[in-house]
Motif scaffolding. Structure first.
Motif, mmCIF file in Angstrom:
data_model
loop_
_atom_site.group_PDB
_atom_site.id
_atom_site.type_symbol
_atom_site.label_atom_id
_atom_site.label_comp_id
_atom_site.label_asym_id
_atom_site.label_seq_id
_atom_site.Cartn_x
_atom_site.Cartn_y
_atom_site.Cartn_z
ATOM 1 N N GLN A 1 0.804 -1.208 0.000
ATOM 2 C CA GLN A 1 0.000 0.000 0.000
ATOM 3 C C GLN A 1 0.847 1.273 0.000
ATOM 4 O O GLN A 1 0.332 2.351 0.246
ATOM 5 C CB GLN A 1 -0.938 -0.011 1.211
ATOM 6 N N GLU A 2 2.157 1.148 -0.249
ATOM 7 C CA GLU A 2 3.043 2.306 -0.171
ATOM 8 C C GLU A 2 2.679 3.421 -1.140
ATOM 9 O O GLU A 2 2.834 4.597 -0.815
ATOM 10 C CB GLU A 2 4.489 1.888 -0.417
ATOM 11 N N ASP A 3 2.183 3.081 -2.324
ATOM 12 C CA ASP A 3 1.877 4.098 -3.322
ATOM 13 C C ASP A 3 0.414 4.545 -3.296
ATOM 14 O O ASP A 3 0.035 5.452 -4.034
ATOM 15 C CB ASP A 3 2.234 3.587 -4.715
ATOM 16 N N ALA A 4 -0.397 3.918 -2.469
ATOM 17 C CA ALA A 4 -1.820 4.255 -2.398
ATOM 18 C C ALA A 4 -2.043 5.501 -1.536
ATOM 19 O O ALA A 4 -1.269 5.771 -0.614
ATOM 20 C CB ALA A 4 -2.596 3.084 -1.796
ATOM 21 N N ARG A 41 -0.800 11.645 -0.154
ATOM 22 C CA ARG A 41 -0.734 11.044 -1.496
ATOM 23 C C ARG A 41 -0.250 9.603 -1.455
ATOM 24 O O ARG A 41 -0.618 8.796 -2.304
ATOM 25 C CB ARG A 41 0.183 11.868 -2.390
ATOM 26 N N ASN A 42 0.611 9.285 -0.472
ATOM 27 C CA ASN A 42 1.165 7.931 -0.376
ATOM 28 C C ASN A 42 1.681 7.725 1.049
ATOM 29 O O ASN A 42 1.624 8.635 1.882
ATOM 30 C CB ASN A 42 2.275 7.718 -1.415
ATOM 31 N N TYR A 43 2.193 6.545 1.319
ATOM 32 C CA TYR A 43 2.662 6.218 2.664
ATOM 33 C C TYR A 43 3.831 7.102 3.095
ATOM 34 O O TYR A 43 3.891 7.552 4.234
ATOM 35 C CB TYR A 43 3.054 4.735 2.731
ATOM 36 N N ASP A 44 4.764 7.364 2.175
ATOM 37 C CA ASP A 44 5.914 8.202 2.522
ATOM 38 C C ASP A 44 5.471 9.583 2.997
ATOM 39 O O ASP A 44 5.986 10.102 3.989
ATOM 40 C CB ASP A 44 6.874 8.342 1.344
ATOM 41 N N GLU A 45 4.529 10.198 2.287
ATOM 42 C CA GLU A 45 4.036 11.511 2.710
ATOM 43 C C GLU A 45 3.354 11.415 4.079
ATOM 44 O O GLU A 45 3.540 12.291 4.934
ATOM 45 C CB GLU A 45 3.059 12.082 1.687
#
Length: 88
Positions: A1-4, A41-45
Motif C-alpha cells: 500500500q506504499e503508493d496508495a 498522497r502515499n505512505y511516505d508523505e
C-alpha cells in the motif's frame, strides 16, 4: 500500500479541548482547531509529514504566491510573532 493514498483522522479528546493541531497534510474535513480528516498522497508523505498537537502559537504568511503556516510549540508569552513573521 506504499503508493496508495492514505487518510488520517485525528480527534481531540474532550479533556484536551483547548488544544490545536497543525500539519502539512492536505485537509479533507477539518475543524477550526485543526483536528479532523487529512489525506496523504502515499505512505511516505503520511509518515514524513510532521503533526503538532497542543497549545502553540501559529500564523500564516504567503511567500512568492505560496501559503505557509508557521507553528511554534512551547512559545513563551514574550514571543513577538509579528517580528518573527517579518524576519521569516
Amino acid at each position: 500500500q506504499e503508493d496508495a493514498p492514505h487518510t488520517l483522522e485525528v480527534a481531540c479528546p474532550p479533556a484536551l479541548a483547548g488544544w490545536s493541531l497543525a500539519t502539512g497534510l492536505e485537509p479533507v474535513a477539518v475543524a477550526p482547531s485543526g483536528f479532523g480528516l487529512y489525506r496523504a498522497r502515499n505512505y511516505d508523505e503520511l509518515v514524513d509529514c510532521p503533526v503538532e498537537m497542543g497549545p502553540f502559537w501559529s500564523a500564516q504568511f504567503t511567500a512568492c504566491g505560496v501559503a505557509h503556516q508557521l507553528v511554534v510549540a512551547g512559545a513563551a508569552p514574550s514571543l513577538d510573532g509579528e517580528r518573527l513573521l517579518r524576519d521569516v
